[in-house]
Design a protein around this motif. Structure first.
Motif, PDB file in Angstrom:
ATOM      1  N   THR A 141      -8.213   4.070   4.801  1.00  0.00           N
ATOM      2  CA  THR A 141      -8.209   3.641   3.395  1.00  0.00           C
ATOM      3  C   THR A 141      -6.824   3.723   2.767  1.00  0.00           C
ATOM      4  O   THR A 141      -6.511   2.947   1.864  1.00  0.00           O
ATOM      5  N   SER A 142      -5.972   4.653   3.224  1.00  0.00           N
ATOM      6  CA  SER A 142      -4.635   4.780   2.635  1.00  0.00           C
ATOM      7  C   SER A 142      -3.795   3.534   2.871  1.00  0.00           C
ATOM      8  O   SER A 142      -2.844   3.270   2.134  1.00  0.00           O
ATOM      9  N   MET A 143      -4.131   2.742   3.892  1.00  0.00           N
ATOM     10  CA  MET A 143      -3.406   1.494   4.124  1.00  0.00           C
ATOM     11  C   MET A 143      -3.609   0.517   2.976  1.00  0.00           C
ATOM     12  O   MET A 143      -2.761  -0.340   2.721  1.00  0.00           O
ATOM     13  N   GLY A 144      -4.734   0.629   2.287  1.00  0.00           N
ATOM     14  CA  GLY A 144      -5.011  -0.249   1.156  1.00  0.00           C
ATOM     15  C   GLY A 144      -4.690   0.374  -0.185  1.00  0.00           C
ATOM     16  O   GLY A 144      -5.067  -0.176  -1.227  1.00  0.00           O
ATOM     17  N   GLY A 145      -4.025   1.526  -0.198  1.00  0.00           N
ATOM     18  CA  GLY A 145      -3.682   2.186  -1.454  1.00  0.00           C
ATOM     19  C   GLY A 145      -4.820   2.977  -2.049  1.00  0.00           C
ATOM     20  O   GLY A 145      -4.810   3.327  -3.224  1.00  0.00           O
ATOM     21  N   VAL A 146      -5.828   3.271  -1.234  1.00  0.00           N
ATOM     22  CA  VAL A 146      -7.001   4.024  -1.685  1.00  0.00           C
ATOM     23  C   VAL A 146      -7.014   5.357  -0.943  1.00  0.00           C
ATOM     24  O   VAL A 146      -6.842   5.399   0.273  1.00  0.00           O
ATOM     25  N   SER A 147      -7.237   6.438  -1.680  1.00  0.00           N
ATOM     26  CA  SER A 147      -7.132   7.765  -1.081  1.00  0.00           C
ATOM     27  C   SER A 147      -8.274   8.103  -0.141  1.00  0.00           C
ATOM     28  O   SER A 147      -8.160   9.005   0.677  1.00  0.00           O
ATOM     29  N   GLY A 148      -9.390   7.392  -0.262  1.00  0.00           N
ATOM     30  CA  GLY A 148     -10.570   7.726   0.530  1.00  0.00           C
ATOM     31  C   GLY A 148     -11.564   8.557  -0.248  1.00  0.00           C
ATOM     32  O   GLY A 148     -12.667   8.826   0.231  1.00  0.00           O
TER      33      GLY A 148
END
Length: 301
Positions: free
Chosen positions: A26-33
């Motif tokens: 998810t961090s690849m999309g700017g989302v922390s998870g």
């Protein structure tokens, strides 16, 4: 192991492992998870009190700095975009905390709320993915070209009206008032959900404003980090006002999730530049729609 604050009982290695796997992708999309870790805590660990929201924010506080550091090191932090996100999401996340405690303390309606939010984001992102499939070959070429020296972001214009920056030889422009209004709205939702405002804003930037996912990830994560710090402080300070209702975060459980997320985000941010944007969008869309469908359908079963 029993976590006395939340009442959760699970193996000590489980929270870091789950957080590592989720945050890497998810961090690849700017989302922390965090938007996936919260459902995991509620559905699999049985942590359904309002305290699950600030515990989720503790995860963000611990995990995000490694991903932000990586984006900073690679020169992909769009600072003007970051501060617009923070200025909007910060007041929104505090207001969202009050809504969570006063109108959505029970787990079942809260899950429906979460599902509706994720469904909307997922559908917007799905629309963008299907539209970009026609140009997937070009997107892949751009991603490969971005592994060279032109991968860094260069801000060309910033005022109260608009922001323009260059990435991979192309200019991208967005209106500052619109970004601020969007950040305020998602900050409100993020405060209710317990994920920080910046986490939701990344898919919006990609799906609505057409900004490249390789450039918004750092700004979204930094916004999530700052608003999560504010959110944790808010829940901790107001906890004595709510008597027996569990409101304060479970610091140990949140820190264990954060430990796995810290490692996963660093590696995910490092690997992102080698993954075509269309695949990152497709991954985010699938995760969002899966969780949203499960929560909404589960309410009626």
């Amino acid at each position: 192991m029993l976590f006395p604050v939340s009442g959760v009982e699970c193996p000590l290695w489980l929270p870091p492992l789950v957080a590592f796997v989720l945050s890497f992708f998810t961090s690849m999309g700017g989302v922390s998870g965090a938007f996936l870790i919260l459902p995991f805590q509620m559905s699999f660990l049985g942590f359904t009190s309002p305290a699950v929201s600030p515990t989720n924010l503790v995860y963000n506080v611990v995990a995000i700095p490694s991903g932000v550091y990586r984006y900073l090191r690679e020169g992909r932090m769009v600072w003007p975009l970051t501060w617009i996100v923070v200025s909007g999401t910060l007041p929104g996340v505090v207001a969202g905390g009050f809504i969570r405690l006063h109108w959505l303390p029970d787990a079942k309606p809260f899950k429906v709320f979460v599902g509706c939010v994720l469904l909307y984001i997922g559908l917007r992102l799905a629309k963008d993915v299907f539209a970009s499939r026609r140009t997937a070959k070009a997107a892949g070429g751009a991603a490969n070209a971005a592994t060279t020296s032109d991968f860094k972001v260069r801000v060309k214009h910033f005022s109260w009206r608009r922001l323009t920056y260059e990435f991979a030889g192309q200019d991208y422009t967005c209106g500052v008032p619109g970004i601020f209004a969007l950040s305020l709205a998602v900050g409100l939702v993020g405060g209710v959900y317990g994920i920080g405002g910046g986490a939701i804003v990344a898919p919006f930037f990609v799906a609505i404003y057409g900004l490249p996912v390789h450039t918004v990830a750092g700004a979204a994560l930094m916004g999530t980090f700052i608003t999560s710090v504010a959110g944790v402080a808010f829940y901790q300070l107001v906890a004595p006002l709510y008597g027996q209702m569990a409101v304060a975060p479970d610091w140990l459980l949140g820190a264990l999730f954060g430990l796995g997320g810290f490692c996963g985000m660093y590696l995910g941010a490092r690997a992102q530049r080698f993954v075509p944007a269309v695949w990152i969008k497709l991954m985010l869309t699938g995760l969002l729609l899966y969780v949203a469908t499960r929560y909404i359908v589960g309410y009626f079963l």
